[in-house]
Enzyme design. Sequence first.
Site, PDB file in Angstrom:
ATOM      1  N   LYS A  61     143.103  56.917 -44.689  1.00  0.00           N
ATOM      2  CA  LYS A  61     141.863  57.613 -45.049  1.00  0.00           C
ATOM      3  C   LYS A  61     142.045  58.393 -46.341  1.00  0.00           C
ATOM      4  CE  LYS A  61     138.241  60.638 -43.243  1.00  0.00           C
ATOM      5  NZ  LYS A  61     137.626  61.204 -42.040  1.00  0.00           N
TER       6      LYS A  61
ATOM      7  N   GLY B 186     132.274  57.441 -44.314  1.00  0.00           N
ATOM      8  CA  GLY B 186     131.347  58.442 -43.794  1.00  0.00           C
ATOM      9  C   GLY B 186     131.061  59.469 -44.860  1.00  0.00           C
ATOM     10  N   ALA B 187     130.657  60.647 -44.424  1.00  0.00           N
ATOM     11  CA  ALA B 187     130.278  61.689 -45.368  1.00  0.00           C
ATOM     12  C   ALA B 187     131.480  62.229 -46.137  1.00  0.00           C
ATOM     13  CB  ALA B 187     129.591  62.830 -44.619  1.00  0.00           C
TER      14      ALA B 187
ATOM     15  N   LEU C 181     137.548  49.695 -43.649  1.00  0.00           N
ATOM     16  CA  LEU C 181     137.136  49.729 -42.237  1.00  0.00           C
ATOM     17  C   LEU C 181     135.812  50.461 -42.065  1.00  0.00           C
ATOM     18  CD1 LEU C 181     140.540  50.524 -40.505  1.00  0.00           C
ATOM     19  CD2 LEU C 181     139.232  48.405 -40.316  1.00  0.00           C
ATOM     20  N   GLY C 182     135.544  51.380 -42.939  1.00  0.00           N
ATOM     21  CA  GLY C 182     134.295  52.124 -42.832  1.00  0.00           C
ATOM     22  C   GLY C 182     134.354  53.367 -43.681  1.00  0.00           C
TER      23      GLY C 182
ATOM     24  N   ASP D 180     131.797  67.176 -34.412  1.00  0.00           N
ATOM     25  CA  ASP D 180     130.982  66.062 -34.906  1.00  0.00           C
ATOM     26  C   ASP D 180     131.036  64.873 -33.953  1.00  0.00           C
ATOM     27  OD1 ASP D 180     129.274  64.816 -36.651  1.00  0.00           O
ATOM     28  OD2 ASP D 180     130.764  64.414 -38.193  1.00  0.00           O
TER      29      ASP D 180
ATOM     30  N   GLY E  84     134.929  60.614 -46.368  1.00  0.00           N
ATOM     31  CA  GLY E  84     135.851  59.709 -47.045  1.00  0.00           C
ATOM     32  C   GLY E  84     135.673  58.266 -46.644  1.00  0.00           C
TER      33      GLY E  84
ATOM     34  N   VAL F 200     137.895  54.837 -44.976  1.00  0.00           N
ATOM     35  CA  VAL F 200     139.083  54.450 -44.228  1.00  0.00           C
ATOM     36  C   VAL F 200     139.372  52.977 -44.483  1.00  0.00           C
ATOM     37  CG1 VAL F 200     140.116  54.269 -41.930  1.00  0.00           C
ATOM     38  CG2 VAL F 200     138.657  56.214 -42.484  1.00  0.00           C
TER      39      VAL F 200
HETATM   40  N1  LIG Z   1     141.925  55.116 -37.022  1.00  0.00           N
HETATM   41  C1  LIG Z   1     140.929  54.258 -37.267  1.00  0.00           C
HETATM   42  N2  LIG Z   1     140.993  52.980 -36.835  1.00  0.00           N
HETATM   43  C2  LIG Z   1     139.992  52.114 -37.080  1.00  0.00           C
HETATM   44  N3  LIG Z   1     138.860  52.410 -37.744  1.00  0.00           N
HETATM   45  C3  LIG Z   1     138.718  53.674 -38.202  1.00  0.00           C
HETATM   46  C4  LIG Z   1     139.731  54.660 -37.992  1.00  0.00           C
HETATM   47  N4  LIG Z   1     139.319  55.810 -38.552  1.00  0.00           N
HETATM   48  C5  LIG Z   1     138.106  55.562 -39.080  1.00  0.00           C
HETATM   49  N5  LIG Z   1     137.718  54.291 -38.896  1.00  0.00           N
HETATM   50  C6  LIG Z   1     136.445  53.669 -39.357  1.00  0.00           C
HETATM   51  O1  LIG Z   1     136.048  54.249 -40.588  1.00  0.00           O
HETATM   52  C7  LIG Z   1     134.786  54.912 -40.470  1.00  0.00           C
HETATM   53  C8  LIG Z   1     134.769  56.181 -41.315  1.00  0.00           C
HETATM   54  O2  LIG Z   1     135.840  57.032 -40.951  1.00  0.00           O
HETATM   55  P1  LIG Z   1     135.630  58.570 -40.651  1.00  0.00           P
HETATM   56  O3  LIG Z   1     136.956  59.153 -40.379  1.00  0.00           O
HETATM   57  O4  LIG Z   1     134.593  58.723 -39.581  1.00  0.00           O
HETATM   58  O5  LIG Z   1     135.071  59.081 -42.055  1.00  0.00           O
HETATM   59  P2  LIG Z   1     134.161  60.381 -42.360  1.00  0.00           P
HETATM   60  O6  LIG Z   1     134.997  61.565 -42.067  1.00  0.00           O
HETATM   61  O7  LIG Z   1     133.821  60.244 -43.786  1.00  0.00           O
HETATM   62  O8  LIG Z   1     132.969  60.290 -41.440  1.00  0.00           O
HETATM   63  C9  LIG Z   1     134.619  55.150 -38.992  1.00  0.00           C
HETATM   64  O9  LIG Z   1     133.279  55.217 -38.613  1.00  0.00           O
HETATM   65  C10 LIG Z   1     135.308  53.940 -38.392  1.00  0.00           C
HETATM   66  O10 LIG Z   1     134.444  52.825 -38.390  1.00  0.00           O
HETATM   67 MG   LIG Z   2     132.777  59.923 -39.381  1.00  0.00          MG
END
Ligand SMILES: Nc1ncnc2c1ncn2[C@@H]1O[C@H](COP(=O)(O)OP(=O)(O)O)[C@@H](O)[C@H]1O
Ligand SMILES: [Mg+2]
Lengths: 243, 313
Positions: B56, B38-39, B35-36, B148, B41, B43
């Site tokens: 995650k 970030g810095a 799904l995506g 954040d 982890g 998801v």
């Molecule tokens: N509960 C969720 N449902 C749908 N997409 C999610 C969810 N959590 C995270 N994502 C997607 O995954 C990406 C990275 O997750 P995130 O928790 O922001 O990681 P990080 O802590 O590394 O920044 C998010 O920008 C979003 O696009």
């Molecule tokens: Mg993030």
Amino acid sequence: MKKGTLKQILLITDGCSNKGEDPAATAALANQQGITVNVIGILDDQTEQPEGLQEVEEIALSGGGVSQLVYKQVLSQTVQAVTKQAMTQTLQGFVNKELQQILGSGQSMEDLAPEKRGEIMEVVEDMGETCDLEVLVLIDTSASMHDKLPTVKEALIDLSISLNSRIGRNRFCIYSFPGKKKDIQKVFDWSPQLDAISTVFPKLTSGGITPTGPAIREAMYQFGRKSLRRSFRNGNEPGVEEA
Amino acid sequence: MGTNQAWKKHNKEIRPGIHITGKWHKNSYLIKKELGSGAIGTVYLCEWNGRTAALKVSDTSTSMTVEVNVLKSLEKVQGNPLGPSLVDIDDWTSPLGNQYTFYVMEYLQGQSLASFIRQQGKEWIGVFMLQLLEDLERLHQSGWIFGDLKTDNILVLHSPPRVRWIDVGGTTKIGRAIKEYTEFYDRGYWGLGTRRAEPSYDLFALVMVFLHVFYPKRFEKKQSSSQVFLINKINAVKELTPYRTVLRKAVEGKYQTSAEMRVEVINCMYHMQKMSRSRTNKNVQKSTSLPMLAEAGGITLLATMYYLLSLLL
Ligand SMILES: Nc1ncnc2c1ncn2[C@@H]1O[C@H](COP(=O)(O)OP(=O)(O)O)[C@@H](O)[C@H]1O
Ligand SMILES: [Mg+2]
């Protein structure tokens, strides 16, 4: 749990040592004295091969710290992330030791169920927030660092913004190496803030020597200095030194 | 720590189609897609007992533990949920023998703030500001600062459109140092304040969220005064005109609580509505006078035709 002071050396460099003893060995020595050695290796641009900076990881490993290679554009965030991660790591080490006393040897946090671990992490976070911290920044000022120093300066001011947002107290000092006559050169004496460094930031030392090992050894001695203890004693709380 | 995201260890071990089975609770999750990331982890969308959820995972297991602690606290706050609801936390031993901590949460399906506003119109700006300020107020009341706050960490869910936060990695107890931040949204980076967790920290980031919507490429710090620079950036966005003073005050750190800022946003919207109503009133007057003009025109036309006809004859 007793409130202690964490001691860290933050080494910022862009190359290999080429003079004196093995820096990994002096880092191990510092670690034995309760000082964590963290290293940030600055890469010049995207094309550069990081192999020359392999030493970076070895120093941090034997110094009980964290290492990271970065391009100078993202230096600020890295400096504070490395410092904080090293704090957590050190504190977790303490907690693990205490755990072993409770649970028996060979047990660490990873052996606990996630729920229990959550409670322990809260304790670690509390300690990280409230403990006192001493950071000695050790900057490589050999010729190749020329165009990186302004970024390093900014990153350090940024680090002091981050750390001074904590509840615990901080002391920073900055040394550069190689020094004019000695292995390291004092740039900025122990102080709770780094805002004032703009004016005193190190000039470049020409010449190709990079005595990283001796520099770490000298840096280690700066933690034992009297003036430091006195400055903590003058604070509102007595500085409990417990490593 | 890796230098960039491609160096993350878990990325190499987790692919669509594999099952991740927890060491403690024994639940098994089928990985569907990423799904995506970030810095901290990555998801993944996953399936478990016929339900979909988001999983995650990170190379630093302590980060996962800390985030789960926050999610558990947020679940206790009354009202509209402040984060995704937590399903499970567990450890996974990969085929290569590495141990990872992961957690499973509610899958939130939505759209980014920027694309929603672009598609559905600027009248949603005020709505989302109010929703975000409402959530922030409840979060702050319960002793937390989001930290954040950025466009990546906000989703707009549909019918009815409602903003929701994801990624509570930066969420910090009030009075402590912000755990995680992103430079563009961070007042410390702009030299406009500390990284101490307090309501005004989130309110500054909120302004940057709306600036990011209209400056998709963001912008960098200049050597001169950041305050003047950011205020100029706000003033240059036509869509933000009604909220200018409020946004400026948030940049200057003038609001102690989100409730204070929320009241002023509501005032702005009220003011804007009054203005546009008086403008439509003028339009109404104009349109009532139009038929008269047309009539007058008609008469002139008729007269001209008679004149022409009289010439011909
Ligand atoms: N509960 C969720 N449902 C749908 N997409 C999610 C969810 N959590 C995270 N994502 C997607 O995954 C990406 C990275 O997750 P995130 O928790 O922001 O990681 P990080 O802590 O590394 O920044 C998010 O920008 C979003 O696009
Ligand atoms: Mg993030």
